[in-house]
Every structure is written in C-alpha cells, then in structure tokens.
Design an enzyme around this catalytic site. Structure first.
Site, PDB file in Angstrom:
ATOM      1  N   HIS A  55      28.388   9.917  61.904  1.00 30.69           N
ATOM      2  CA  HIS A  55      28.311  11.298  62.381  1.00 30.69           C
ATOM      3  C   HIS A  55      26.828  11.632  62.469  1.00 30.69           C
ATOM      4  O   HIS A  55      26.048  11.154  61.634  1.00 30.69           O
ATOM      5  CB  HIS A  55      28.914  12.284  61.381  1.00 30.69           C
ATOM      6  CG  HIS A  55      30.350  12.081  61.091  1.00 30.69           C
ATOM      7  ND1 HIS A  55      30.812  11.241  60.119  1.00 30.69           N
ATOM      8  CD2 HIS A  55      31.443  12.644  61.646  1.00 30.69           C
ATOM      9  CE1 HIS A  55      32.117  11.285  60.078  1.00 30.69           C
ATOM     10  NE2 HIS A  55      32.539  12.116  61.001  1.00 30.69           N
ATOM     11  N   ASP A  58      25.436  12.156  59.107  1.00 30.60           N
ATOM     12  CA  ASP A  58      25.382  11.029  58.153  1.00 30.60           C
ATOM     13  C   ASP A  58      24.003  10.410  58.238  1.00 30.60           C
ATOM     14  O   ASP A  58      23.499   9.836  57.277  1.00 30.60           O
ATOM     15  CB  ASP A  58      26.386   9.922  58.514  1.00 30.60           C
ATOM     16  CG  ASP A  58      27.824  10.376  58.481  1.00 30.60           C
ATOM     17  OD1 ASP A  58      28.112  11.379  57.810  1.00 30.60           O
ATOM     18  OD2 ASP A  58      28.662   9.731  59.162  1.00 30.60           O
ATOM     19  N   MET A  89      29.963   3.073  67.965  1.00 28.19           N
ATOM     20  CA  MET A  89      30.586   4.402  68.065  1.00 28.19           C
ATOM     21  C   MET A  89      29.756   5.434  67.311  1.00 28.19           C
ATOM     22  O   MET A  89      29.103   5.109  66.316  1.00 28.19           O
ATOM     23  CB  MET A  89      32.003   4.333  67.466  1.00 28.19           C
ATOM     24  CG  MET A  89      32.776   5.617  67.412  1.00 28.19           C
ATOM     25  SD  MET A  89      32.507   6.571  65.890  1.00 28.19           S
ATOM     26  CE  MET A  89      33.967   6.128  64.942  1.00 28.19           C
ATOM     27  N   GLU A 182      40.746  11.801  68.110  1.00 29.79           N
ATOM     28  CA  GLU A 182      41.440  11.379  66.884  1.00 29.79           C
ATOM     29  C   GLU A 182      42.279  12.531  66.347  1.00 29.79           C
ATOM     30  O   GLU A 182      41.765  13.609  66.048  1.00 29.79           O
ATOM     31  CB  GLU A 182      40.404  10.945  65.849  1.00 29.79           C
ATOM     32  CG  GLU A 182      41.018  10.550  64.515  1.00 29.79           C
ATOM     33  CD  GLU A 182      39.978  10.004  63.537  1.00 29.79           C
ATOM     34  OE1 GLU A 182      38.827   9.755  63.948  1.00 29.79           O
ATOM     35  OE2 GLU A 182      40.336   9.841  62.359  1.00 29.79           O
ATOM     36  N   LYS A 184      45.059  14.363  63.642  1.00 31.26           N
ATOM     37  CA  LYS A 184      45.445  14.416  62.224  1.00 31.26           C
ATOM     38  C   LYS A 184      46.335  15.650  62.067  1.00 31.26           C
ATOM     39  O   LYS A 184      46.023  16.700  62.632  1.00 31.26           O
ATOM     40  CB  LYS A 184      44.199  14.517  61.353  1.00 31.26           C
ATOM     41  CG  LYS A 184      44.475  14.322  59.877  1.00 31.26           C
ATOM     42  CD  LYS A 184      43.176  14.325  59.068  1.00 31.26           C
ATOM     43  CE  LYS A 184      43.477  14.104  57.601  1.00 31.26           C
ATOM     44  NZ  LYS A 184      42.274  14.200  56.774  1.00 31.26           N
ATOM     45  N   HIS A 221      46.515   8.975  59.268  1.00 28.39           N
ATOM     46  CA  HIS A 221      46.867  10.268  59.858  1.00 28.39           C
ATOM     47  C   HIS A 221      48.285  10.265  60.415  1.00 28.39           C
ATOM     48  O   HIS A 221      49.002  11.260  60.294  1.00 28.39           O
ATOM     49  CB  HIS A 221      45.849  10.633  60.939  1.00 28.39           C
ATOM     50  CG  HIS A 221      44.461  10.783  60.396  1.00 28.39           C
ATOM     51  ND1 HIS A 221      43.379  11.052  61.182  1.00 28.39           N
ATOM     52  CD2 HIS A 221      43.979  10.691  59.123  1.00 28.39           C
ATOM     53  CE1 HIS A 221      42.288  11.132  60.431  1.00 28.39           C
ATOM     54  NE2 HIS A 221      42.628  10.900  59.176  1.00 28.39           N
ATOM     55  N   ASP A 246      41.062   3.497  63.956  1.00 27.29           N
ATOM     56  CA  ASP A 246      40.635   3.688  62.566  1.00 27.29           C
ATOM     57  C   ASP A 246      41.663   3.033  61.649  1.00 27.29           C
ATOM     58  O   ASP A 246      42.795   3.527  61.492  1.00 27.29           O
ATOM     59  CB  ASP A 246      40.508   5.180  62.240  1.00 27.29           C
ATOM     60  CG  ASP A 246      39.159   5.757  62.679  1.00 27.29           C
ATOM     61  OD1 ASP A 246      38.344   5.009  63.260  1.00 27.29           O
ATOM     62  OD2 ASP A 246      38.928   6.958  62.440  1.00 27.29           O
ATOM     63  N   ASP A 256      45.464  12.867  52.502  1.00 24.58           N
ATOM     64  CA  ASP A 256      44.752  11.807  53.218  1.00 24.58           C
ATOM     65  C   ASP A 256      44.104  10.858  52.216  1.00 24.58           C
ATOM     66  O   ASP A 256      43.090  11.180  51.603  1.00 24.58           O
ATOM     67  CB  ASP A 256      43.679  12.482  54.086  1.00 24.58           C
ATOM     68  CG  ASP A 256      42.982  11.507  55.012  1.00 24.58           C
ATOM     69  OD1 ASP A 256      43.552  10.454  55.314  1.00 24.58           O
ATOM     70  OD2 ASP A 256      41.860  11.818  55.439  1.00 24.58           O
ATOM     71  N   ASP A 258      43.082   7.514  52.713  1.00 23.30           N
ATOM     72  CA  ASP A 258      42.006   6.648  53.242  1.00 23.30           C
ATOM     73  C   ASP A 258      41.792   5.390  52.406  1.00 23.30           C
ATOM     74  O   ASP A 258      40.658   5.012  52.095  1.00 23.30           O
ATOM     75  CB  ASP A 258      40.679   7.432  53.337  1.00 23.30           C
ATOM     76  CG  ASP A 258      40.661   8.413  54.506  1.00 23.30           C
ATOM     77  OD1 ASP A 258      41.424   8.214  55.470  1.00 23.30           O
ATOM     78  OD2 ASP A 258      39.878   9.378  54.454  1.00 23.30           O
ATOM     79  N   ASP A 288      38.105   2.992  58.637  1.00 23.89           N
ATOM     80  CA  ASP A 288      37.769   4.361  58.230  1.00 23.89           C
ATOM     81  C   ASP A 288      38.471   4.634  56.910  1.00 23.89           C
ATOM     82  O   ASP A 288      39.563   5.202  56.864  1.00 23.89           O
ATOM     83  CB  ASP A 288      38.207   5.364  59.304  1.00 23.89           C
ATOM     84  CG  ASP A 288      37.734   6.764  58.959  1.00 23.89           C
ATOM     85  OD1 ASP A 288      36.925   6.893  58.022  1.00 23.89           O
ATOM     86  OD2 ASP A 288      38.181   7.724  59.599  1.00 23.89           O
TER      87      ASP A 288
HETATM   88  C1  GLT Z   1      36.406  12.024  58.361  1.00 21.25           C
HETATM   89  C2  GLT Z   1      37.835  11.849  58.765  1.00 21.25           C
HETATM   90  C3  GLT Z   1      38.024  10.671  59.619  1.00 21.25           C
HETATM   91  C4  GLT Z   1      37.337  10.760  60.950  1.00 21.25           C
HETATM   92  C5  GLT Z   1      35.877  10.791  60.834  1.00 21.25           C
HETATM   93  C6  GLT Z   1      35.296  11.056  62.194  1.00 21.25           C
HETATM   94  S1  GLT Z   1      35.293  11.796  59.614  1.00 21.25           S
HETATM   95  O1  GLT Z   1      36.072  11.151  57.341  1.00 21.25           O
HETATM   96  O2  GLT Z   1      38.620  11.734  57.580  1.00 21.25           O
HETATM   97  O3  GLT Z   1      39.362  10.371  59.826  1.00 21.25           O
HETATM   98  O4  GLT Z   1      37.632   9.597  61.662  1.00 21.25           O
HETATM   99  O5  GLT Z   1      34.891  12.361  62.353  1.00 21.25           O
HETATM  100 MN    MN Z   2      39.356   8.536  61.042  1.00 21.80          MN
HETATM  101 MN    MN Z   3      41.645   9.779  57.214  1.00 22.97          MN
END
Ligand code: GLT
Ligand code: MN
Ligand code: MN
Length: 388
Positions: A55, A58, A89, A182, A184, A221, A246, A256, A258, A288
């Site tokens: 980003h 970042d 990206m 993307e 969510k 997501h 991702d 979430d 991750d 991600d």
């Molecule tokens: C954030 C989010 C991710 C996105 C990123 C891109 S930032 O961490 O949880 O899923 O892909 O903005």
């Molecule tokens: Mn993501």
């Molecule tokens: Mn996520």
C-alpha cells in the site's frame, strides 16, 4: 519428490503488510518490532519470494514530505535491485486514516471522496514508478454499520464514478496497468458493499472500461461469507477476470483470520491449486496472510516459507492426481458419452428443440446410476494424506 524450491515462474509474492504485520489485534498491542520496508524486502528474499507488493503508506508514511518520499523510494529500489525482487502489484490504503472512517469512494462527504481520489492517483504513480502492472482496490471502509446512514444505490453509483475516473487517469497517463477489485463481506465495516467476488464481477461490467478491470479474490473473504472459493475463482477465470489472487486460509464463519495458505482447509486449497495450475494461471500467487501472533521474526519466516511450501506440495499432488490411473479411469467413466444426445447440444434451433421434446428418456435408469464419488473422494483424500 521435489525439494519444493520456488522459482520465478511460481510468482510467489507477499505484501509488505503481511510479513510486516506486528501482531496487533483488537485485544492487544504489537508483539513484534516494526521492520522497515528495506528489511522486509531482505526477509522476503531470504524465504524465496519473487515479489513484494505494498500500500502507498506501507512504504511512504501518510505524512511524509516529498523529500522523505524520494529518499524512501530510492532505498527501496536499491533493496529491490540487490535482492532481485520485483513489485508486481500496488494498492492504496483507504482504510487506516480517520478521514476514511465512513468510507473513501462511498463516503457521504464529497471532500473525503475527492481526497480518496487524489490519494489513489498519487499511490498509482508510486506503484507504477516501482513497476506494478496490477493495481488492487480493497474498499476496507466502503460500507455501513447502519443503512440509515447511506443510500446503497448511491454508494454503488459513487463506487462506479470513482473507478471510471481512475481508469481514465491510468489511460491518460498511458500507464500499463490493470485494476483488480477485492471483495470482502464485512470487517472492518459491519457490512461492506460489493461483498463477494460475484458482486464485483457484475459491477465491473457496468464500468466504462470493463476490459481493464478484473478481480482479486481472497480465500478468507469468500470463506467468511460461507462460499466455495474455488467456484468463485473459476467464475472469474472463465470470464477472463482473474487478474490477481490473495491466498491465505480461514475457518468458515469466523472473523478475518488471514492464516497461512492451507492452514485450515487443505482439501479446498488442493482444488484451488488444481484450478490455477490446470488452467495455467500466470499472474502473481500472492500470499495475503500473516504469522500467528505467537511468533517472532523466525516464526514469520516459517510462516512465509510455509505458504510457499504448501502451495508447491499441493502442486505436486495435482500432478499426481492428474497422472493417477485409477482416479483418471473413474473420471473417464463419470464423463462417459455414447454420443446419442450430442445432436441436442450447442446452438439453439427450433428443429433441435422439437426433436428434443419428442425424445423419451429412461428417467428411472438415470436416477438409479451410482456415480462412484465416494470412491473418487477417498482416493483424493488418500492422495492428499500421502498414503497413495
Ligand atoms: C488488508 C486486507 C487485505 C487486502 C489488502 C489490500 S489490505 O490487509 O485485509 O485483504 O488485500 O488493500
Ligand atoms: Mn486481501
Ligand atoms: Mn483478509
């Protein structure tokens, strides 16, 4: 058996925010020290990554002066050329700053919407300067807690207007750049607009330049929404819209998480890798995700190496599945065709329709046939468990 060493053809990438995640959560502060972008590039090179994504903030803090920006970019470029990592990206942070607490492109405040466009144009310039060819849009704050606050139709129109404006910006600047949206369903907002990849695919078709916009689906997501990720990705692929992906993992119905790729649902990860590899997906395989909060930076490397290793092991399993005589014989049986109905398929004609309506089918026999999917699934499980 390979050594599961990644190559540049695998295009394994990580965001600065993934390995740079310091383990903050809603209940506790950081558990790891902040590492600089340059240090993170070196960490990623050490674990065998091909690329690094970011980003705007970042890399360049939101309040940096332009001299500071130039300095940071110069150091970052030096780290890239030292390690050979690339930046496939880039994306904009439109969610951390308090200005975006009620959305960026969909905010009710026109000043916030204008600032979001300005910030994104600057971030696009930064991404392109570092080589990015894909630009991700994740609308972290585009949504509501109460629908009394925003008209959802207006929100869609505002999102469209913003995307159209930014497509024109990239075209105007002659950037070689594609956008990937993307989805969510929720978190951080109570509910987010364009909640799934399917919503995004429909939305894209309403834009002025749909050809330059695709999707960036994320495992977690779609799983949060209780959906089959593989099916969503297949739909994106089939329509030529899978511009980026991702990869991570996530238990259904949770916040979430991750997690490391393949950490929760190996079977679905296997079918995802199979889909990508069988169909020769050739964009970034972007992880991600982030390390458990229990980890120090050695654990962060274990996490990153784990994402890569699991992908490569599953890729090997895909090759094994595709070469397995018993599995392939079963698949051939399942897909058997005696050609007796071929004339009814394909393009419609009224002659075809009339002939098909005149045909008789042995409905009971069709319903009685066992399909052998239990055996097929157990063979798949045996293969995944390494006993085949
Ligand atoms: C954030 C989010 C991710 C996105 C990123 C891109 S930032 O961490 O949880 O899923 O892909 O903005
Ligand atoms: Mn993501
Ligand atoms: Mn996520």
């Amino acid at each position: 058996m390979t050594s599961y060493t990644p190559t540049s053809e695998n295009k394994f990438t990580f965001g600065l925010w993934t390995v740079g995640n310091i383990g903050r959560d809603p209940f506790g502060g950081p558990v790891r020290d902040v590492k600089s972008p340059v240090e993170l590039v070196h960490l990623l090179a050490e674990v065998g990554a091909y690329g690094v994504n970011f980003h705007d903030n970042d890399l360049v803090p939101i309040d940096a002066t332009s001299a500071e920006r130039d300095h940071i970019v110069r150091d970052f470029k030096a780290a890239l050329s030292e390690t050979g990592l690339v930046v496939p990206m880039a994306t904009t942070n439109l969610f951390t700053d308090a200005a975006f607490k009620d959305g960026a492109f969909t905010s009710n405040d026109p000043k916030v919407r204008a600032y979001a466009l300005q910030k994104t144009m600057n971030a696009i310039d930064l991404g392109v300067e570092l080589g990015a060819k894909i630009y991700v849009f994740w609308g972290g704050r585009e949504g509501t807690e109460t629908d009394a606050s925003k008209d959802p139709i207006t929100a869609i129109k505002r999102s469209r207007e913003a995307m159209n404006f930014l497509c024109e910006y990239a075209l105007d600047k002659k950037y070689d750049l594609k956008f990937a949206l993307e989805a969510k369903p929720n978190e951080p907002r109570g509910d987010m607009y364009n909640a799934t990849t399917g919503h995004m695919l429909a939305f894209i078709e309403t834009l002025d330049h749909p050809e330059m916009v695709g999707v960036n689906p994320e495992v977690a997501h779609e799983h949060m929404a209780g959906l089959n990720f593989v099916h969503g990705v297949a739909q994106a692929m089939e329509s030529g819209k899978l511009f980026h992906i991702d990869l991570n993992d996530q238990a259904f119905g949770r916040y979430d998480q991750d997690f490391r790729f393949g950490a929760v649902n190996l079977k679905s990860a296997f079918f995802l890798v199979k889909l990508l590899e069988d169909n020769k997906y050739d964009s970034s395989r972007h992880f991600d995700a982030h390390a458990y909060r229990t980890e120090d930076y050695e654990g962060v490397k274990d996490f990153a190496r784990g994402c890569i290793r699991t992908y490569l092991v599953l890729k090997e399993k895909v090759a094994q599945f595709n070469a397995d005589k018993e599995i392939q014989a079963l698949l051939a049986e399942i897909n058997a065709n005696d050609s007796s109905t071929d004339q009814y398929f394909g393009k419609y004609s009224s002659k075809k329709a009339n002939e098909l309506k005149a045909q008789t089918f042995d409905r009971e026999a069709l319903g009685k046939r066992g399909l052998g999917y239990e055996r097929l699934d157990q063979l798949t499980i045996d293969l995944l468990l390494g006993v085949r």
